[in-house]
Design an enzyme around this catalytic site. Sequence first.
Site, PDB file in Angstrom:
ATOM      1  N   GLY A   1     -21.055 -18.253  -0.688  1.00 53.02           N
ATOM      2  CA  GLY A   1     -21.324 -18.439   0.856  1.00 53.02           C
ATOM      3  C   GLY A   1     -20.270 -18.707   1.729  1.00 53.02           C
TER       4      GLY A   1
ATOM      5  N   ASP B   1     -17.261 -17.837   4.127  1.00 57.95           N
ATOM      6  CA  ASP B   1     -16.884 -16.707   4.906  1.00 57.95           C
ATOM      7  C   ASP B   1     -15.568 -16.475   4.758  1.00 57.95           C
ATOM      8  OD1 ASP B   1     -19.703 -16.181   5.391  1.00 57.95           O
ATOM      9  OD2 ASP B   1     -19.672 -17.598   7.072  1.00 57.95           O
TER      10      ASP B   1
ATOM     11  N   GLU C   1       9.130 -14.084   1.679  1.00 53.38           N
ATOM     12  CA  GLU C   1       8.005 -13.752   1.277  1.00 53.38           C
ATOM     13  C   GLU C   1       8.223 -13.098  -0.225  1.00 53.38           C
ATOM     14  OE1 GLU C   1       6.211 -10.717   0.682  1.00 53.38           O
ATOM     15  OE2 GLU C   1       6.876  -9.040   2.034  1.00 53.38           O
TER      16      GLU C   1
ATOM     17  N   ALA D   1      -6.735   0.284   9.004  1.00 51.59           N
ATOM     18  CA  ALA D   1      -6.533   0.565  10.610  1.00 51.59           C
ATOM     19  C   ALA D   1      -5.246   0.114  11.209  1.00 51.59           C
ATOM     20  CB  ALA D   1      -7.669   0.060  11.446  1.00 51.59           C
TER      21      ALA D   1
ATOM     22  N   HIS E   1       5.328  -4.598   1.348  1.00 55.18           N
ATOM     23  CA  HIS E   1       5.974  -5.702   0.602  1.00 55.18           C
ATOM     24  C   HIS E   1       7.109  -5.165  -0.257  1.00 55.18           C
ATOM     25  CE1 HIS E   1       3.181  -8.287   2.221  1.00 55.18           C
ATOM     26  NE2 HIS E   1       2.317  -7.593   1.948  1.00 55.18           N
TER      27      HIS E   1
ATOM     28  N   ASP F   1     -18.073 -21.517   7.085  1.00 54.07           N
ATOM     29  CA  ASP F   1     -19.438 -21.213   6.532  1.00 54.07           C
ATOM     30  C   ASP F   1     -20.078 -20.952   7.738  1.00 54.07           C
ATOM     31  OD1 ASP F   1     -21.593 -20.451   5.312  1.00 54.07           O
ATOM     32  OD2 ASP F   1     -21.832 -22.230   3.996  1.00 54.07           O
TER      33      ASP F   1
END
Lengths: 557, 557
Positions: free
Chosen positions: B48, B50, B195, B232, B370, B445
Amino acid sequence: MKVTENPLSFFALGGINEIGKNMYVVQYEDEIFVIDCGGKFPDESLLGIDLIIPDLTYLEENRDKIKALIVTHGHEDHIGGIPYFLRKLSIPIYATKFTLGLIELKIDEHRLRGDTELLTIDSNTKLEFEKVQVSFFKVSHSIPDCLGVVFHTPEGNIVHTGDFKFDLTPANNQYADIHKMAEIGQQGVLALISESTNAERKGLTPSEQMVGSHMDEAFIKASGKIFVSTFASNVNRVQQVVESAMKTNRKIALLGRSMVNIVDVAMERGYLTMPEGMLIDASEVDKLPAEKVAILCSGSQGEPMAVLSRLASGNFRDVTIYPGDTVILAASPIPGNEKDVSKIIDNLFQLGAKVIYGSGSTTGMHVSGHGYQEDLKLMLTLMKPTYFIPIHGETRMLHHHRMLAEAVGVEKGNTFIIKNGEVVDIENGVARQTRSVPAGDTYVDGMGVGDVGDIVLRDRKQLSEDGMLVVVITISKADRKIISGPDTITRGFVYARDSDELLKEVNRLVKTTVNDLQSENIHKWNVMKQNIKKSVGQYLFNQTKRKPMILPIIIEI
Amino acid sequence: MKVTENPLSFFALGGINEIGKNMYVVQYEDEIFVIDCGGKFPDESLLGIDLIIPDLTYLEENRDKIKALIVTHGHEDHIGGIPYFLRKLSIPIYATKFTLGLIELKIDEHRLRGDTELLTIDSNTKLEFEKVQVSFFKVSHSIPDCLGVVFHTPEGNIVHTGDFKFDLTPANNQYADIHKMAEIGQQGVLALISESTNAERKGLTPSEQMVGSHMDEAFIKASGKIFVSTFASNVNRVQQVVESAMKTNRKIALLGRSMVNIVDVAMERGYLTMPEGMLIDASEVDKLPAEKVAILCSGSQGEPMAVLSRLASGNFRDVTIYPGDTVILAASPIPGNEKDVSKIIDNLFQLGAKVIYGSGSTTGMHVSGHGYQEDLKLMLTLMKPTYFIPIHGETRMLHHHRMLAEAVGVEKGNTFIIKNGEVVDIENGVARQTRSVPAGDTYVDGMGVGDVGDIVLRDRKQLSEDGMLVVVITISKADRKIISGPDTITRGFVYARDSDELLKEVNRLVKTTVNDLQSENIHKWNVMKQNIKKSVGQYLFNQTKRKPMILPIIIEI
């Protein structure tokens, strides 16, 4: 011209548009042959479901016609449904010695042994039924003792490949009967039913031999203990690990119930050999010098309770991974298991282990048991079928397999891409797909088989996302006054201690809703419940953007 | 000798041992700089939830010292937490023009624009604070306008790479400042923060140019409509699709909210160019000949409600996929999304589409943004840092990155593999990791941020697996007799209609339990509830092997 409506037919009760729960049926008039009876592990959307098995309705309705359950090999997706099958159907099971060993482990777990007729076959067996004869041929795969099946029917021969690859240098002498396949092809194949798992992958599957030489290399380089995790049922690979250990003077310990059980079956039945004294107990591992031990363990799919996962998080009683130890993952994650496997690899790095992982083509520690495109084309070429039915694969794999078949000469239009339950009927040499039998997923949840369906799962989904709220109110039958409540209980929705105001408002709302209805002289429970659900639901969504399940309970006294 | 205790320090509030919710902090004395503020999508175990964002406790406690939130680029895992950050902290945000465009889309959605100071920077910007100067350098990545950041402090220079690859032939002129990086390295880098996403992958990342030439080829071969699905935000790839369409005289339609919005931002700000009249509306697609149209759509990660998924299942109003149309998946599934993407591919095959999918190395339709191992080594070589802190990766990636650093000359012991919250302090040229700040996952949530924690999630998990059973009983205060009930309600447990007997037995058990306690003169609610839970739980487990949540409700009147 024959008069029987459906002299020869083929369909799947599982295994098409999916990987898992393989179950196929060849029927000639009133003789039904079932091939394999697999289970499938549910994905995370099937909340709480333990296993999925095929829908057995058709077989139950035609139980008297079923002559045999023929099992091609001992993988879970081919034998996992057997205990549930046996509870409903008393049919003799035919399989090779090793496959039967694994089936016996399974039915013993379910305490079903007494009732079952288990018949050992090998690639030379010929079974004679009233109208149909069944013969077999050996195929190579990632488990010992695998068979393809030929159904000799008056209408023509139907060949089912089982799971296969072509491996010209297999470990452990698991050679395929290529000459026999060529002969079957020469005799004429009306329809070939062939597995499609790797139909998307170009080239020829690498040989199991590759794993052996990489395993040797890793054993020679390693300084500390060596852990190898693989599927226990891949006995040929286990044999190669044993051989690498012999060459480098390491003893072998087995960790994990499936590893111990299956190695036991394999040794007892002659599929795995180890010198006397090589096998040691887990408790002896830490008593020997690190460079004298290799450990075979289960859990290569990242199963959280399995040995490898517990070793990686330092939660295994008998054995510890120390910095400098080598851990070899000699298996590929099955789609869906990648995250769990990665978590283990992360933990192993944190322990300071040297970890050999990644795709087989990078590490050389894994090869697939399923034929790539050139393997599949070779099978199609050997069999020269008139009709072709790709099975054992997701939709995209079946379509790729069709293209391969057409490339090696199967006529366009002669490939049937069917769904589970869709029947291919062959009559007078002409195949057609027009009718269906019941097919689908049967869910096993705890003790229940088929008792959990869409409604229960829908409720579980709602409960899982936003939890629930129970509101109880007691009303007097006599004067319709509220005697007690409303009282609310929530679970999985919000922290109760942070939600006093929210829940007080819910109680106010419930009271208002009930009073409003009563003032209109409406006392029906279901109307009250509907209105409570609506007003409370709306309020909670506005306040929290969550939609807990709301359960109003009205007690009249 | 300085006297300040912690003159210079670095830590992560997110992004270490995970891919997602990137947030890094560089602090020099009382000047705090925050780099990125990302979100992370929860895996299916976080029922549940988000979104996950970083724990902002440290920043809230030190809000007066924070000088800037610097955003390296506009991907969700670097900007997704910004709306939640802004609700708690009023800090100026520095980012490039395109990145700000995406941030603005996001804060407009949350209606936060008015309160926020948004400052445009580019790679030539120099920011002067009291003790620290900040400068930037361009890097190539899979979104336009990406920056690396240099913090010039009295203690030395700290370099944060942002997300990067080296691409010598990037699309759309997104060149990296290699000369500037070399210069930074020459000036001396005290610590490099770099990274690690692809630290496991050998070689050099392929160039985005490869996608362009494969895209051209596919466009030339295609006969029907062409659908291309990609992120996109990968505007450079979108530009290449536009160019392939120009070469083959196809118009472009955009489907999906994110595709329309981001292309809009990109065109308005000069990151994407299209000839006048090339863009058509979705409603025009079916009016043009199939070979005159290309459709760019979102949903390449298999999101069930996104355009590609709806197209594949035939549920998209304006546009239909017909047999012979080509669908190109120009993106790799992010780990965890593989199954959803496969489902779409299956559906596309069923529609008769030609589907170009699979890893970028097979299809040429995707390259990673990456850097692979050689890219990472090149960055390390250019920067020649004294200390190295790998970030932005799972544990195993950080360990691989450490090995790469050591291979190109970073001294053993000078790499810090830290966890989120662990602080690296540098004083007098010596780095140490000894202390921590609060860090962890904050769950979003619905409207709630941080109000769902372990207890709520544990309840959701139990509810999701076995559902629940509510049992209500009303007891008279006066004589302790049961006035009403027990009544049971279940959800997500068993089909009610098949479970009459089971639930009757539950009611009998509850009655017995209550009576037994009362006969011992025990009337405490919590004891009663405990005993009901225990006896009912045990009974249900024996009968069903399931463990539903049991909620006893006792009403006293």
